[in-house]
Enzyme design. Structure first.
Site, PDB file in Angstrom:
ATOM      1  N   CYS A   1      45.346  42.694  -7.424  1.00 11.32           N
ATOM      2  CA  CYS A   1      45.573  44.109  -7.884  1.00 11.32           C
ATOM      3  C   CYS A   1      45.723  45.219  -7.132  1.00 11.32           C
ATOM      4  O   CYS A   1      47.129  45.415  -6.429  1.00 11.32           O
ATOM      5  CB  CYS A   1      44.105  44.718  -9.324  1.00 11.32           C
TER       6      CYS A   1
HETATM    7  N1  LIG Z   1      42.559  40.279 -12.455  1.00 14.83           N
HETATM    8  C1  LIG Z   1      42.775  41.669 -12.667  1.00 14.83           C
HETATM    9  O1  LIG Z   1      41.221  42.139 -12.845  1.00 14.83           O
HETATM   10  C2  LIG Z   1      43.631  41.961 -13.602  1.00 14.83           C
HETATM   11  C3  LIG Z   1      43.783  43.529 -14.086  1.00 14.83           C
HETATM   12  C4  LIG Z   1      44.840  44.366 -14.885  1.00 14.83           C
HETATM   13  C5  LIG Z   1      45.974  43.243 -14.149  1.00 14.83           C
HETATM   14  N2  LIG Z   1      45.818  42.169 -13.810  1.00 14.83           N
HETATM   15  C6  LIG Z   1      47.614  41.218 -14.025  1.00 14.83           C
HETATM   16  O2  LIG Z   1      47.645  40.719 -15.084  1.00 14.83           O
HETATM   17  C7  LIG Z   1      48.178  39.830 -14.845  1.00 14.83           C
HETATM   18  C8  LIG Z   1      47.504  37.923 -14.365  1.00 14.83           C
HETATM   19  O3  LIG Z   1      46.309  37.936 -13.006  1.00 14.83           O
HETATM   20  P1  LIG Z   1      45.629  37.374 -13.440  1.00 14.83           P
HETATM   21  O4  LIG Z   1      44.220  37.994 -12.675  1.00 14.83           O
HETATM   22  O5  LIG Z   1      45.029  37.340 -14.578  1.00 14.83           O
HETATM   23  O6  LIG Z   1      45.315  35.908 -12.659  1.00 14.83           O
HETATM   24  P2  LIG Z   1      45.210  34.736 -12.635  1.00 14.83           P
HETATM   25  O7  LIG Z   1      46.201  34.031 -11.520  1.00 14.83           O
HETATM   26  O8  LIG Z   1      43.726  34.566 -12.756  1.00 14.83           O
HETATM   27  O9  LIG Z   1      46.242  33.514 -14.363  1.00 14.83           O
HETATM   28  C9  LIG Z   1      47.301  33.926 -14.809  1.00 14.83           C
HETATM   29  C10 LIG Z   1      47.310  32.221 -14.929  1.00 14.83           C
HETATM   30  O10 LIG Z   1      48.532  32.037 -15.377  1.00 14.83           O
HETATM   31  C11 LIG Z   1      48.979  30.582 -15.075  1.00 14.83           C
HETATM   32  N3  LIG Z   1      50.484  30.541 -15.285  1.00 14.83           N
HETATM   33  C12 LIG Z   1      51.250  30.932 -13.900  1.00 14.83           C
HETATM   34  N4  LIG Z   1      52.209  30.608 -14.420  1.00 14.83           N
HETATM   35  C13 LIG Z   1      52.174  31.039 -15.781  1.00 14.83           C
HETATM   36  C14 LIG Z   1      53.620  30.127 -16.464  1.00 14.83           C
HETATM   37  N5  LIG Z   1      54.892  30.345 -16.549  1.00 14.83           N
HETATM   38  N6  LIG Z   1      52.805  29.529 -17.332  1.00 14.83           N
HETATM   39  C15 LIG Z   1      51.690  29.704 -17.475  1.00 14.83           C
HETATM   40  N7  LIG Z   1      50.383  29.597 -17.353  1.00 14.83           N
HETATM   41  C16 LIG Z   1      51.294  30.450 -16.648  1.00 14.83           C
HETATM   42  C17 LIG Z   1      47.969  30.485 -13.890  1.00 14.83           C
HETATM   43  O11 LIG Z   1      47.572  28.963 -14.108  1.00 14.83           O
HETATM   44  C18 LIG Z   1      46.713  31.219 -14.074  1.00 14.83           C
HETATM   45  O12 LIG Z   1      45.844  30.097 -14.868  1.00 14.83           O
HETATM   46  C19 LIG Z   1      49.081  39.846 -13.042  1.00 14.83           C
HETATM   47  O13 LIG Z   1      50.303  40.234 -13.303  1.00 14.83           O
HETATM   48  C20 LIG Z   1      47.876  41.212 -12.371  1.00 14.83           C
HETATM   49  O14 LIG Z   1      48.260  41.584 -11.804  1.00 14.83           O
HETATM   50  C21 LIG Z   1      45.273  41.618 -13.243  1.00 14.83           C
END
Ligand SMILES: NC(=O)c1ccc[n+]([C@@H]2O[C@H](COP(=O)([O-])OP(=O)(O)OC[C@H]3O[C@@H](n4cnc5c(N)ncnc54)[C@H](O)[C@@H]3O)[C@@H](O)[C@H]2O)c1
Length: 334
Positions: A257
């Site tokens: 983030c």
């Molecule tokens: N991690 C945090 O603390 C947090 C907090 C708030 C917002 N976010 C936002 O949330 C979003 C996701 O972040 P995250 O940390 O959960 O990511 P992550 O990498 O932990 O998880 C994403 C998942 O999506 C899967 N993926 C990728 N492309 C895909 C597709 N086309 N179809 C299906 N699955 C797919 C990946 O295999 C992975 O398991 C981002 O935009 C991030 O900025 C993250």
């Protein structure tokens, strides 16, 4: 109601498990290893217990899949896929586009589609909606909404239930359905007047942290040059009960983030001819901190680390998380 959560990472799996109390959930992820693990009740995310996952699976309320057919009959979709930067540090919406393809190609009846991935204002209206419509063979009138995720991995006191949640639909009907959905497992919903406000608020929250972290990192260098303790000085300032918030110096920022989201805001600002001076400079200060930490360690060890072993304690960006994406320690170790 049956829902699909696209992306089973930090955000998606957490939502899938909370929503699983009330809905049947398909956790869609394009990584077959993650899908296989999840279906065996093994969680790869802090804060999501394997036992909770196993209970949901046993009750028929959770199933992971990487087959688009499994989401064809859902009533609601949550998108929670990565939004990283490209190699030249520009917003990269390729994962969002791929998620839109999965939704567009497989869902043939009107559903509510909520984006939880972080992106710049206008992403829902100008990117996600047209992309899903482009990938759908039949003209389907879906509803669209945004609800940026605020999960703080590794945190015990705030969770999906007690963290206020922002949301906005592209239409009043989408807003109303979004409220109904989240109100099942979130106590405090904050509706804003447009998806763009919700998208911008999320970016500003993280930019606020990025800029303040850069400020305290700069202050650490100032305090050192003055021969005073930065920690004692920050504690002293923090005795003021109002108008001050304590941030702690570090080797830089990490995780998905803070090192990334502010650049989404800077990119969209500059595209619209607005300055993003603080954001760009804060990024530079934070990126330079790893070098500064190494220089201090070298200086404190006789001017050279040649032939010495160095123990680096703490590699993720904060305690109790295993997330080493973008970690500043990688640069320190290099
Ligand atoms: N991690 C945090 O603390 C947090 C907090 C708030 C917002 N976010 C936002 O949330 C979003 C996701 O972040 P995250 O940390 O959960 O990511 P992550 O990498 O932990 O998880 C994403 C998942 O999506 C899967 N993926 C990728 N492309 C895909 C597709 N086309 N179809 C299906 N699955 C797919 C990946 O295999 C992975 O398991 C981002 O935009 C991030 O900025 C993250």
């Amino acid at each position: 109601m049956k829902i699909a959560v696209i992306g089973q990472g930090y955000v998606g799996l957490t939502i899938a498990v909370f929503a699983g109390d009330h809905f049947e959930v398909v956790g869609f992820d394009n990584n077959p290893k993650i899908v296989d693990q999840l279906n065996r009740g093994i969680s790869h995310i802090e804060g999501v217990e394997g036992s909770t996952l196993q209970n949901r699976i046993k009750a028929g309320r959770y199933r992971a899949s990487n087959d688009g057919v499994d989401i064809a009959d859902v009533d609601l979709v949550v998108i929670a896929v990565p939004t990283p930067l490209t190699s030249d540090r520009k917003p990269d919406l390729d994962f969002i586009d791929a998620a839109c393809k999965t939704v567009g190609e497989n869902i043939k009846k009107p559903v509510l589609i909520i984006n939880e991935s972080t992106s710049f204002p206008g992403t829902l209206r100008n990117f996600i909606k047209p992309a899903i419509e482009k990938y759908s063979k039949d003209a389907v009138e879906h509803l669209f909404a945004i609800s940026p995720e605020r999960v703080d991995p590794g945190r015990g006191d705030y969770n999906q239930k007690n963290t206020p949640r922002l949301f906005a639909g592209l239409t009043p009907e989408a807003s109303a359905m979004t409220r109904e959905f989240y109100s099942k497992f979130c106590d405090h919903l904050v509706e804003v007047s447009s998806p763009e406000v919700a998208e911008a608020a999320k970016l500003f929250e993280n930019t606020f942290r990025q800029v303040n972290i850069a400020l305290v990192n700069e202050f650490a260098q100032i305090a050192h040059s003055l021969g005073i303790s930065v920690y004692e000085t920050l504690d002293a300032a923090n005795s003021k009960p109002y108008g001050f918030m304590k941030f702690i110096p570090s080797a830089g920022v990490g995780g998905h983030c803070i090192p990334v989201d502010p650049t989404y805001l800077a990119a969209v600002a500059e595209e619209h001819g607005a300055p993003a001076t603080f954001i760009r400079r804060a990024n530079e200060v934070n990126l330079e901190m790893s070098r500064y930490v190494v220089d201090r360690v070298v200086a404190d060890n006789g001017g050279s680390l040649a032939g010495k072993s160095v123990l680096v304690v703490g590699v993720a960006y904060k305690p109790n998380v295993a997330d080493v994406r973008e970690t500043a320690e990688e640069v320190v170790i290099d």
